[in-house]
Scaffold this motif. Structure first.
Motif, mmCIF file in Angstrom:
data_model
loop_
_atom_site.group_PDB
_atom_site.id
_atom_site.type_symbol
_atom_site.label_atom_id
_atom_site.label_comp_id
_atom_site.label_asym_id
_atom_site.label_seq_id
_atom_site.Cartn_x
_atom_site.Cartn_y
_atom_site.Cartn_z
ATOM 1 N N PRO A 149 47.923 47.751 102.014
ATOM 2 C CA PRO A 149 47.119 47.111 103.061
ATOM 3 C C PRO A 149 47.963 46.534 104.207
ATOM 4 O O PRO A 149 47.557 46.594 105.368
ATOM 5 C CB PRO A 149 46.378 45.999 102.315
ATOM 6 C CG PRO A 149 46.315 46.470 100.900
ATOM 7 C CD PRO A 149 47.605 47.217 100.681
ATOM 8 N N THR A 150 49.143 46.002 103.895
ATOM 9 C CA THR A 150 50.031 45.498 104.944
ATOM 10 C C THR A 150 50.495 46.643 105.828
ATOM 11 O O THR A 150 50.514 46.527 107.055
ATOM 12 C CB THR A 150 51.244 44.761 104.327
ATOM 13 O OG1 THR A 150 50.776 43.647 103.585
ATOM 14 C CG2 THR A 150 52.219 44.299 105.390
ATOM 15 N N LEU A 151 50.855 47.765 105.230
ATOM 16 C CA LEU A 151 51.252 48.946 105.995
ATOM 17 C C LEU A 151 50.123 49.387 106.926
ATOM 18 O O LEU A 151 50.357 49.694 108.097
ATOM 19 C CB LEU A 151 51.634 50.096 105.058
ATOM 20 C CG LEU A 151 52.096 51.352 105.781
ATOM 21 C CD1 LEU A 151 53.573 51.581 105.578
ATOM 22 C CD2 LEU A 151 51.312 52.551 105.315
ATOM 23 N N LEU A 170 57.288 61.771 109.745
ATOM 24 C CA LEU A 170 57.682 62.368 108.463
ATOM 25 C C LEU A 170 56.486 62.819 107.625
ATOM 26 O O LEU A 170 56.668 63.452 106.590
ATOM 27 C CB LEU A 170 58.522 61.378 107.647
ATOM 28 C CG LEU A 170 59.869 60.988 108.245
ATOM 29 C CD1 LEU A 170 60.581 59.993 107.340
ATOM 30 C CD2 LEU A 170 60.744 62.207 108.501
ATOM 31 N N HIS A 171 55.267 62.483 108.053
ATOM 32 C CA HIS A 171 54.016 62.884 107.393
ATOM 33 C C HIS A 171 53.942 62.421 105.936
ATOM 34 O O HIS A 171 53.452 63.144 105.070
ATOM 35 C CB HIS A 171 53.805 64.400 107.476
ATOM 36 C CG HIS A 171 53.873 64.929 108.868
ATOM 37 N ND1 HIS A 171 52.888 64.696 109.792
ATOM 38 C CD2 HIS A 171 54.828 65.655 109.499
ATOM 39 C CE1 HIS A 171 53.216 65.277 110.924
ATOM 40 N NE2 HIS A 171 54.397 65.861 110.790
ATOM 41 N N LEU A 172 54.424 61.206 105.682
ATOM 42 C CA LEU A 172 54.317 60.638 104.334
ATOM 43 C C LEU A 172 52.924 60.043 104.154
ATOM 44 O O LEU A 172 52.261 59.671 105.118
ATOM 45 C CB LEU A 172 55.354 59.542 104.120
ATOM 46 C CG LEU A 172 56.827 59.922 104.218
ATOM 47 C CD1 LEU A 172 57.699 58.697 103.971
ATOM 48 C CD2 LEU A 172 57.180 61.028 103.252
ATOM 49 N N GLY A 173 52.498 59.930 102.923
ATOM 50 C CA GLY A 173 51.263 59.229 102.623
ATOM 51 C C GLY A 173 51.489 57.729 102.718
ATOM 52 O O GLY A 173 52.621 57.256 102.652
ATOM 53 N N GLN A 174 50.390 56.979 102.835
ATOM 54 C CA GLN A 174 50.527 55.532 102.974
ATOM 55 C C GLN A 174 51.133 54.876 101.741
ATOM 56 O O GLN A 174 51.894 53.913 101.863
ATOM 57 C CB GLN A 174 49.182 54.905 103.310
ATOM 58 C CG GLN A 174 48.734 55.203 104.721
ATOM 59 C CD GLN A 174 47.535 54.382 105.132
ATOM 60 O OE1 GLN A 174 46.995 53.595 104.360
ATOM 61 N NE2 GLN A 174 47.104 54.558 106.372
ATOM 62 N N ASP A 175 50.840 55.390 100.564
ATOM 63 C CA ASP A 175 51.420 54.813 99.343
ATOM 64 C C ASP A 175 52.941 54.971 99.336
ATOM 65 O O ASP A 175 53.670 54.022 99.050
ATOM 66 C CB ASP A 175 50.819 55.457 98.093
ATOM 67 C CG ASP A 175 49.394 55.010 97.851
ATOM 68 O OD1 ASP A 175 49.044 53.886 98.262
ATOM 69 O OD2 ASP A 175 48.616 55.793 97.263
ATOM 70 N N GLU A 176 53.420 56.189 99.657
ATOM 71 C CA GLU A 176 54.864 56.434 99.651
ATOM 72 C C GLU A 176 55.565 55.635 100.753
ATOM 73 O O GLU A 176 56.628 55.069 100.537
ATOM 74 C CB GLU A 176 55.155 57.922 99.825
ATOM 75 C CG GLU A 176 56.622 58.263 99.669
ATOM 76 C CD GLU A 176 56.907 59.744 99.775
ATOM 77 O OE1 GLU A 176 58.101 60.097 99.799
ATOM 78 O OE2 GLU A 176 55.961 60.555 99.838
ATOM 79 N N ALA A 177 54.943 55.576 101.938
ATOM 80 C CA ALA A 177 55.532 54.823 103.046
ATOM 81 C C ALA A 177 55.617 53.337 102.709
ATOM 82 O O ALA A 177 56.629 52.686 102.997
ATOM 83 C CB ALA A 177 54.718 55.042 104.313
ATOM 84 N N SER A 178 54.582 52.792 102.097
ATOM 85 C CA SER A 178 54.602 51.366 101.750
ATOM 86 C C SER A 178 55.672 51.076 100.697
ATOM 87 O O SER A 178 56.327 50.033 100.739
ATOM 88 C CB SER A 178 53.227 50.895 101.278
ATOM 89 O OG SER A 178 52.858 51.532 100.074
ATOM 90 N N GLN A 179 55.871 51.993 99.762
ATOM 91 C CA GLN A 179 56.926 51.809 98.763
ATOM 92 C C GLN A 179 58.303 51.829 99.421
ATOM 93 O O GLN A 179 59.172 51.031 99.078
ATOM 94 C CB GLN A 179 56.842 52.889 97.691
ATOM 95 C CG GLN A 179 55.669 52.726 96.759
ATOM 96 C CD GLN A 179 55.494 53.901 95.816
ATOM 97 O OE1 GLN A 179 56.270 54.857 95.835
ATOM 98 N NE2 GLN A 179 54.458 53.846 94.990
#
Length: 158
Positions: A64-66, A48-57
């Motif tokens: 960091p867990t993501l 889905l090419h999401l950023g790490q911040d959006e994916a973690s939310q």
């Protein structure tokens, strides 16, 4: 003693439960288990090419867990590709957002995030059952994975 592991929210459950290699190395009996949370991280970041911040939310975990989950998943993919191992998607500390259903009569599969399904929409059978337990590595609802594992174990013991 470490902290308790927080369940990760998984929005999407794959329709398949793994991949097998073919070719010269296809006889490799080694399996690599990719957990549902590792699958979900790969899906969110790479598909889905999401950023790490959006994916973690979306997974309700820290960034960091993501990142740690993503690193484990990438190593497992690389190992499976390079060494010709089977990749099995199952298990993990997850909370599934959708309930998946299976009808053994007509082999219908369905996802539902809102209500429980009591009869099969395709053949109207009341044999339809939830199979999320199957993805938690305790297949006792659909029996498909359980029968497959039982056959594999009996074949390897001969």
């Amino acid at each position: 003693m470490g902290r308790n592991c927080i369940n990760r929210l998984v929005e999407f459950v794959p329709m398949i439960k793994g991949f097998h290699p073919f070719g010269m190395c296809a006889d490799n009996k080694q399996q690599i288990s990719l957990s549902l949370d590792e699958f979900e991280v790969i899906r969110l970041l790479d598909y889905l090419h999401l950023g790490q911040d959006e994916a973690s939310q979306r997974m309700q975990i820290s960034r960091p867990t993501l990142t740690r989950i993503y690193e484990k998943a990438r190593i497992k993919f690389a190992t499976a590709l390079v060494e010709g191992c089977s990749l099995v998607i199952e298990g993990g500390n997850v909370q599934l957002q959708q309930q998946r259903y299976h009808c053994p009569k007509c082999n219908y599969h369905s996802d539902s995030s809102s209500e429980d399904i009591t009869s099969c929409p395709k053949c109207l059978s009341n044999l339809i059952s939830p199979i999320n337990e199957c993805y938690y590595n305790h297949c006792n609802q659909c029996n498909k994975c359980h029968k497959r594992r039982k056959n594999e174990n009996s074949n390897t013991s001969k």
